[in-house]
Structures are given as structure tokens and as C-alpha cells.
Scaffold this active site. Structure first.
Site, mmCIF file in Angstrom:
data_model
loop_
_atom_site.group_PDB
_atom_site.id
_atom_site.type_symbol
_atom_site.label_atom_id
_atom_site.label_comp_id
_atom_site.label_asym_id
_atom_site.label_seq_id
_atom_site.Cartn_x
_atom_site.Cartn_y
_atom_site.Cartn_z
ATOM 1 C CD GLU A 1 -24.803 11.672 -1.311
ATOM 2 O OE1 GLU A 1 -24.299 12.857 -1.512
ATOM 3 O OE2 GLU A 1 -24.235 10.911 -0.547
ATOM 4 C CG PHE B 1 -19.192 9.269 11.836
ATOM 5 C CD1 PHE B 1 -18.492 10.466 11.785
ATOM 6 C CD2 PHE B 1 -18.926 8.325 11.018
ATOM 7 C CE1 PHE B 1 -17.847 10.813 10.493
ATOM 8 C CE2 PHE B 1 -18.507 8.632 9.901
ATOM 9 C CZ PHE B 1 -17.874 9.942 9.669
ATOM 10 C CD GLN B 2 -20.967 9.699 7.565
ATOM 11 O OE1 GLN B 2 -21.213 8.545 7.454
ATOM 12 N NE2 GLN B 2 -20.287 10.199 6.583
ATOM 13 C CE LYS C 1 -23.575 -0.799 8.989
ATOM 14 N NZ LYS C 1 -22.144 -0.396 8.889
ATOM 15 C CG MET D 1 -34.996 34.916 -13.817
ATOM 16 S SD MET D 1 -35.907 35.652 -14.994
ATOM 17 C CE MET D 1 -36.631 34.193 -15.691
HETATM 18 C C1 LIG Z 1 -30.037 26.455 -6.208
HETATM 19 C C2 LIG Z 1 -30.532 28.056 -6.653
HETATM 20 N N1 LIG Z 1 -29.892 29.100 -6.315
HETATM 21 C C3 LIG Z 1 -30.323 30.128 -6.650
HETATM 22 C C4 LIG Z 1 -31.200 30.364 -7.571
HETATM 23 C C5 LIG Z 1 -31.719 31.817 -7.959
HETATM 24 N N2 LIG Z 1 -31.586 31.976 -9.492
HETATM 25 C C6 LIG Z 1 -32.693 31.780 -10.116
HETATM 26 S S1 LIG Z 1 -32.585 31.715 -11.600
HETATM 27 C C7 LIG Z 1 -30.705 32.262 -11.445
HETATM 28 C C8 LIG Z 1 -29.881 32.262 -12.568
HETATM 29 C C9 LIG Z 1 -29.618 31.291 -13.466
HETATM 30 O O1 LIG Z 1 -28.641 31.311 -14.157
HETATM 31 P P1 LIG Z 1 -28.203 30.315 -15.405
HETATM 32 O O2 LIG Z 1 -28.318 28.863 -14.843
HETATM 33 O O3 LIG Z 1 -27.170 30.543 -16.171
HETATM 34 O O4 LIG Z 1 -29.649 30.632 -16.342
HETATM 35 P P2 LIG Z 1 -30.167 31.949 -17.455
HETATM 36 O O5 LIG Z 1 -31.048 32.565 -16.344
HETATM 37 O O6 LIG Z 1 -28.844 32.894 -17.545
HETATM 38 O O7 LIG Z 1 -30.804 31.318 -18.420
HETATM 39 C C10 LIG Z 1 -30.552 32.228 -10.201
HETATM 40 C C11 LIG Z 1 -29.393 32.365 -9.558
HETATM 41 C C12 LIG Z 1 -32.281 29.102 -7.619
HETATM 42 N N3 LIG Z 1 -33.318 29.179 -8.563
HETATM 43 N N4 LIG Z 1 -31.578 27.910 -7.460
#
Ligand SMILES: Cc1ncc(C[n+]2csc(CCOP(=O)(O)OP(=O)(O)O)c2C)c(N)n1
Lengths: 163, 569
Positions: B50, B112-113, B162, B478
Site C-alpha cells: 500500500e 479485526f483490522q 464497510k 548518505m
Molecule cells: C525510510 C527511510 N529510512 C531511513 C532513511 C535515512 N536515510 C537517508 S539517506 C539513507 C541512505 C540511502 O542509501 P541508498 O538508497 O543506497 O542511497 P545512497 O545514499 O547510497 O545514494 C538513509 C538510510 C530515510 N531517508 N528513509
């Protein structure tokens, strides 16, 4: 700074939680909040007593206005206005305290609305300050419980919150 | 005519000219799905989670100016949708999300749900409704679409029990709508606009700072016209990219944490700043106190009064529809005999050009290992700058923003406010459905793509020929970058171990997958991918592992305190 905000809002389920949720989500203070229907049953009027710098109050007002259920917001306290709060206070009253409590209640224009052998319930209306000083005046050991309605208020004279 | 609640919902969606509903069925929405089955005006797109339904509706909305629609069942379906809803809310994207709810009699009994969807989503929607009476469905949906698309747009959740979808009542779709509590201002205050124009004309070091509002408010053309009339430098926020043509020489690049030197310095040292549909957020103006040390006059145009003077005090606030306000600015300017001070402006441009010569986006390319920036640059070249680009979140997102130069609005699809990993692929699905035949790229990382990788299956079902460019650095890049810079190189849980072979994975889903390891193969691979007009192609670029995003402003620092490269540390 202390501000009294008055809101008209749609009398919809959940409207109250939108307002209170906004305050908690954005970290604004609520000192008191009261709400009830108005003469127009489709709308409620809410009074919020809050504190904050001018910038914060401006943001609060804008954020409240942004809520879809909020019809109108004014800062009642930015011009001459009237504030009242209701307090019910139950005090231990036996022996010589009975007379003393009664006398104090009279001085503050309170009304005793429930009496038992050992206690009074006093009804007191006034500004927040007045209620505070009543509590200050009465022997703390005598107070059994208090309940306060929170502040409500409106502007003096021609100033009206209506749509 | 008397219809069931479910029939009414579908009729209302048809009235709103909804093309696609992105969703996932379940117990509470069975009547709704039954009605979707019986008609063929609205196409339902069955996602695999979703969250993806909402992101897809979001990608659709961002690139079309229509309201995106998603449908989910109660309980887990509803909670799975929340990340998507919050993502849309932070970026002001117009959505209507219809969630099923347990029957009215069961509400509050831990059925439920059952989840309190209205309660859960309250802080992350523009508005939400629980419809308890079949007679309210039509008016509520009318309001939902109206609220979602007007004013500052945003997601609206409509939660429908529902039993309400099974009950019957007389149906008529309201023609118009009036809400005493919701009347967004559109026309800007003329006096304020006059003041703004005067300030702009007197400026010595002007800067135009345009955000996502310009894109959402369909005001890009007007902004461009105004900027050209004045000849002033213009910067875009991450959300505003495409709001002013990147190839225009007045464009100084993106502003903010990973913005260009000239944009950030220009913002910082400007004496008159025109902010349009932007909100001075913490990724743009990190340290507001530092920012306010330089004295400048700020004009702020926005549809949302609460965005004005929220983080930064402004001198001339103008609330209104950006298009209308910019129009009036343009006509006042055209009517005025005054022109900007040519000498002052020329000196300012000399200064800006000097900053530009620092070439803050310059990077050292390599023959050995693929530089992630190079991949984005090549994508831009190969697609002639004309692709729709959706991204995930991380370093690859910032490189996309820096090196893919957008000349048109509504081409750039990124989760700016919430920063939601997993957004890219599902958003790209919505984009591709909205623009069949147009090139759609999803730039992602090996971390992010795995958050919604299941959607490769949806892409197969609906034949969506998205080009996925994964800048695979085998790190949560990052996070690793911040750990390198601020946590003593302790790469706590940021290495992505046990990665799948993405090319094979794509193949398993029935798509084309390629792994690219040599810089010399980058361009060829991208060309090949776009030649395959009917295939989804997954390009797994093995890029430099420890490349960092520069320039960068550290948290809490000022706009003029940028780190331009690793040497600047
Ligand atoms: C749902 C979610 N969880 C954690 C983060 C924290 N976060 C920001 S950038 C990042 C790393 C992303 O890694 P990747 O997709 O491999 O991209 P890269 O930075 O290596 O280009 C994380 C864990 C986020 N932004 N969103």
C-alpha cells in the site's frame, strides 16, 4: 506573553483533537482550553489560554486558521476584554474552620453550593487571578479538591466574534 | 437515483475524472472493489504494497496537476499507506486516499483490522474525514477533492466503514461547494505587491529564491518572465527544480545544504530577496540566526500564510496564488518607467560570476571507476534533459538534483520534505502511467530500491518501461557520508551486505537487467536502455563506493560556510 485565543469551529467529530493535536505536535503551550456549542448548534466556540512570544502567537493563529474545521480565530486579549473562569472547590470544614471558610468565601463572592457535616463545596467565578488568590488565601490543608473550567473570554463593547 | 455507498464512491471518482486508482483490496473495501470491477472508466492499478499505491498516486499527481487517488483496506492496509500520505503532505501534493474501515457498529471495539485511521493520519494530512452515513459520501468526496487541490494542496483521507459502502441512498453529485471554514486567498494584496516591486527595483544585490510552490502553483512560466524582465539571478530549492529553466544563464543552481556556491553565497549576500513558493526550511537556510546577521529585505509570496515568517522574519509578506501575484508584479513592472539599476546589477553579476568560477559542482572523473555524478550527467545528455526523473533518497538524490538540469516544471519527482526511501520506483510508476510513451527514469540507490523493490512486479503487470538507474555504492551512502564527516569514520550499520544480483533480480521479475562496472560503458548502457521503449531496464551501476556529495553545508552552519570538496574539511 499570555494570550487568550477564541476560535469558532465546525461542530464536527474530531475538531477538538485537531486543535489539541496541533498544539502538541508543534510544541505550543496550552494553559487551559474550554469548548462548548454556541447559540448556533453547528458551531463550537473554544477558548485557549496560551503563552508565547509575538512570533509564536502569530504562528499559532496562522496554524489554527489553516485547520479546515476552524472558521475564525481572534486574539481576545489584544484589546480590552473580559475573562472569567469558574472554580468548584471542596474544602474540609469542621469546628472553627466552618466559620472561617464561609467568611472567606463571602469576601470573594463565592457561593456555597453543597454542605455536609465536614465539608463545603464553594462555587467561585472570576478572573484566573482571583481564583488563584482564593486558593492562596485558604489554608492549603483544608482543600480537598478543586476543579476549574479554564478561562473563557470575549471582547468588550463592539468587538464580536461571529461569522 | 438510489445507489449503494460503493456505487456512489465510484460515481464520484468518475465525476472527478479520475483516470487511475492505485490500490490494494481487502475485507473492508470489498464492496468498493466490486464496483470498480463492474465499470471500465477508471483503471485500477494493483500495487504490491500500500505504501507504493500512495507514492504512485503521488508521482501521478506531481507530473499532471491532477489529484492522485489511492484506495486501501482498513487496518494494515491503512497503516501501510501512512508513509505515503506523510510524504505527500510534506511536499503539498494533492491526493485523495480512500481507506476502508470496519463497520460503524464495530468501531471502537478493537474489531479485526480496525485502526483509528482518522486519528493516525491527523497530523500528516491536509484534512481527513470519517464518513458514517451513506448520505454524506458524495458531499464528502466533493469536499475532499476540493480541499486536496485548492490553496496549498495536500492529501485528504476519506475513511469509509464497510457497512456504509453497502447502504443505499439517493445519489446526486454536488455541483458546487462552499465551506465557510475554508476559503483560500488567491489574490495578493495590491499595496503589498506595489511595495515589493518598488523594493525589487531599488535592489543592488537581488536574488530570486523559488521553491516547490512555483511548480505546484503552475507559475513557472510567470516566474521566468518576471526574472527575465528584471534580469536578476534565480535559484531553486530541491522541490522547485524545473520552476526556472536550469539552462538559463540567470539560473545559479540549487540552493541549500547541497546547493551551489553561487546560489548560497548569492542568497546570503543579497540585499533584496524575493522568495516565491519557498519556505526557508532547515535544509535551505540551516542556521537562521546566521542568515539574519546580514541585513536584507525579504519579500515572501506564498499561498500559505503559515509559511510566511515561520523561520525567518520577512519584510513584505504577500499571501496569494503565485500565478496571480506574479502576473500583477509583471504588469506593475511593465507599467513602471523605472528599471533596475544597471550598474549595480552588473557589479552584482560580476560577483556572482566570480563565485560561479569556483565550479562548485566540478568533480574528478575517472577511467577506472564509475563516478555517480557522471552517470547522472550522461542520463541528462542521453535524454536531452527531457525525461521525467523520480528519485529515492540519499546521495543519488542530491547528485540527481545537481547534475540533471531541468528546464521544465513537473519533470522532477522527489521526496523533499519527508525524505522517504522507497519513494522512487512507485512514484515513477504513477509518472509512467500518466505519461505513456515518455521517458521516465528512476534514479535510486541499492538501499532505497530495496524498500519497494516488490513493485517490479507491478511494473511487469502494467508494462511500465521505466529505466531504473541504481547508483550502487554498496553503502547507505548518505548515512556513510555523515558518519565519515561527523562520526569519526565509524560506519555503523551503513554497509549494505549480501546484496542481490540486481540484474538477475530484474530478470526474475521479467525485466531486463544490466550490471555496469566500467565508466566507458555508462553511456552505451543508458542509450541501450532508452532504446528499449517497451522494457523496464534495471541498470545496476557499480559506482565509486566512498564518493561524497559536495558542496555541503554542515548542520547549524551558515550559507556562506560551505565545504566545497574533501580538501575543504
Ligand atoms: C525510510 C527511510 N529510512 C531511513 C532513511 C535515512 N536515510 C537517508 S539517506 C539513507 C541512505 C540511502 O542509501 P541508498 O538508497 O543506497 O542511497 P545512497 O545514499 O547510497 O545514494 C538513509 C538510510 C530515510 N531517508 N528513509
Amino acid at each position: 506573553m499570555r494570550h487568550v485565543l477564541s476560535l469558532l469551529l465546525e461542530n464536527e467529530a474530531g475538531a477538538l483533537s485537531r486543535v489539541s493535536g496541533l498544539f502538541s505536535a508543534r510544541g505550543y503551550n496550552i494553559e487551559s482550553l474550554t469548548v462548548a456549542a454556541t447559540e448556533d448548534a453547528s458551531m463550537s466556540r473554544m477558548t485557549i489560554l496560551t503563552t508565547g512570544s509575538d512570533e509564536v502567537i502569530e504562528q499559532i493563529t496562522k496554524q489554527l486558521n489553516k485547520l479546515i474545521d476552524v472558521v475564525k480565530v481572534i486574539d481576545v486579549s489584544e484589546a480590552p476584554h473580559i475573562e472569567r473562569e469558574l472554580m468548584l472547590i471542596k474544602v474540609h470544614a469542621v469546628g472553627k474552620d466552618r466559620e472561617e471558610v464561609k467568611r472567606l468565601s463571602d469576601i470573594f463572592r463565592g457561593r456555597i453550593i453543597d454542605v455536609t457535616d465536614s465539608s463545603y463545596v464553594i462555587e467561585l467565578t472570576g478572573t484566573q487571578e482571583k481564583l488563584d488568590s482564593f486558593i492562596g488565601a485558604i489554608d492549603a490543608g483544608l482543600i480537598l479538591e478543586t476543579v476549574r473550567s479554564g478561562v473563557c473570554g470575549l471582547g468588550r463593547g463592539d468587538r464580536v466574534l461571529k461569522i | 437515483m438510489v445507489l449503494t455507498g460503493a456505487e456512489i464512491v465510484v460515481r464520484c471518482l468518475q465525476e472527478e475524472k479520475v483516470e487511475y486508482v492505485f490500490g490494494y483490496p481487502g475485507g473492508s473495501v470489498l464492496f468498493l472493489y466490486d464496483e470498480l470491477f463492474k465499470q471500465d472508466k477508471i483503471r485500477h492499478v494493483l500495487v504490491r504494497h500500500e505504501q507504493a499505491a500512495v507514492h504512485a498516486a503521488d508521482g501521478y499527481a506531481r507530473t499532471t496537476n491532477n489529484v492522485g487517488v489511492a484506495m486501501v483496506t482498513s487496518g494494515p492496509g491503512a497503516t501501510n499507506a501512512v508513509t505515503g500520505i506523510a510524504t505527500a503532505n510534506m511536499d503539498s501534493i494533492p491526493l485523495v486516499v480512500i481507506s476502508g474501515q470496519v463497520p460503524t457498529g464495530a468501531i471502537g471495539l478493537d474489531a479485526f483490522q480496525e485502526v483509528d485511521m482518522v486519528g493516525i493520519t491527523r497530523p500528516c494530512v491536509k484534512h481527513n474525514f470519517l464518513v458514517k452515513d451513506v448520505r454524506d459520501i458524495a458531499a464528502t468526496l466533493k469536499k475532499a477533492f476540493y480541499i486536496a487541490r485548492t490553496g496549498r494542496p495536500g492529501p485528504v483521507v476519506v475513511d469509509i466503514p464497510k457497512d456504509v459502502t453497502a447502504q443505499r441512498c439517493e445519489y446526486e453529485y454536488p455541483k458546487s461547494i462552499h465551506m465557510r471554514s475554508y476559503n483560500p486567498v488567491t489574490k495578493g494584496h495590491t499595496g503589498q505587491i506595489r511595495k515589493a516591486v518598488q523594493l525589487l527595483l531599488e535592489a543592488q544585490r537581488p536574488m530570486i529564491y523559488a521553491g516547490g510552490g512555483v511548480v505546484l502553483g503552475n507559475a513557472a512560466e510567470k516566474l521566468t518572465k518576471l526574472a527575465r524582465l528584471l534580469g536578476y539571478p534565480c535559484t531553486n530549492t530541491l522541490m522547485g527544480l524545473g520552476g526556472f529553466p536550469a539552462s538559463d544563464k540567470q539560473f545559479v543552481g540549487m540552493v541549500g545544504m547541497h546547493g551551489t556556491y553561487e546560489a548560497n553565497m548569492g542568497m546570503h549576500y543579497s540585499d533584496v530577496l524575493l522568495a516565491v513558493g519557498a519556505r526557508f526550511d532547515d535544509r535551505v537556510v540551516g542556521n537562521t540566526e546566521h542568515f539574519m546577521q546580514e541585513s536584507r529585505k525579504i519579500i515572501h509570496v506564498d499561498i500559505d500564510p503559515s509559511s510566511i515568517s515561520k523561520r525567518v522574519r520577512v519584510d513584505v509578506p504577500i499571501v496569494g496564488d503565485l500565478g496571480e501575484v506574479l502576473d500583477e508584479m509583471i504588469s506593475q513592472l511593465e507599467a513602471s518607467k523605472e528599471r533596475p539599476n544597471a550598474e549595480g546589477l552588473a557589479a552584482w553579476w560580476r560577483q556572482i560570476d566570480e563565485w560561479r568560477r569556483r565550479d562548485s559542482l566540478g568533480y574528478k572523473n575517472s577511467d577506472e571507476v564509475i563516478k555517480p555524478q557522471y552517470v547522472v550527467q550522461k542520463l541528462w545528455e542521453v535524454t536531452g534533459g527531457d525525461a521525467f526523473v523520480a528519485t529515492d533518497v540519499g546521495q543519488h538524490q542530491m547528485w540527481s538534483a545537481q547534475y540533471y538540469r531541468f528546464d521544465k516544471p513537473r519533470r522532477w519527482v522527489t521526496s523533499g520534505g519527508l525524505g522517504t526511501m522507497g519513494f522512487g520506483l512507485p512514484a515513477a510508476m504513477g509518472v509512467q502511467l500518466a505519461h505513456p510513451g515518455s521517458p521516465v527514469a528512476c534514479i535510486t540507490g541499492e538501499g532505497s530500491i530495496q524498500m519497494c523493490i516488490q513493485e517490479l512486479s507491478t511494473c511487469k503487470q502494467y508494462r511500465l518501461p521505466i529505466k531504473i538507474l541504481s547508483l550502487n555504492n554498496r553503502y547507505l551512502g548518505m548515512v556513510r557520508q555523515w558518519q565519515e564527516l561527523f562520526h569519526g569514520n565509524r560506519y555503523s550499520e551503513s554497509y549494505m551486505d549480501s546484496l542481490p544480483d540486481f540484474a538477475k533480480l530484474a530478470d526474475a521479475y521479467g525485466h531486463v537487467g544490466l550490471q555496469i562496472t566500467k565508466p566507458s560503458d555508462v553511456e552505451g548502457a543508458i542509450r541501450e536502455a532508452f532504446k528499449r521503449k517497451n522494457d523496464l531496464v534495471f541498470l545496476d551501476f557499480r559506482v565509486e563506493q566512498t564518493e561524497n556529495v559536495y558542496p555541503m553545508i554542515q548542520g547549524g552552519k551558515g550559507l556562506n560556510e560551505m565545504i566545497l570538496s574533501a580538501e575543504g574539511l
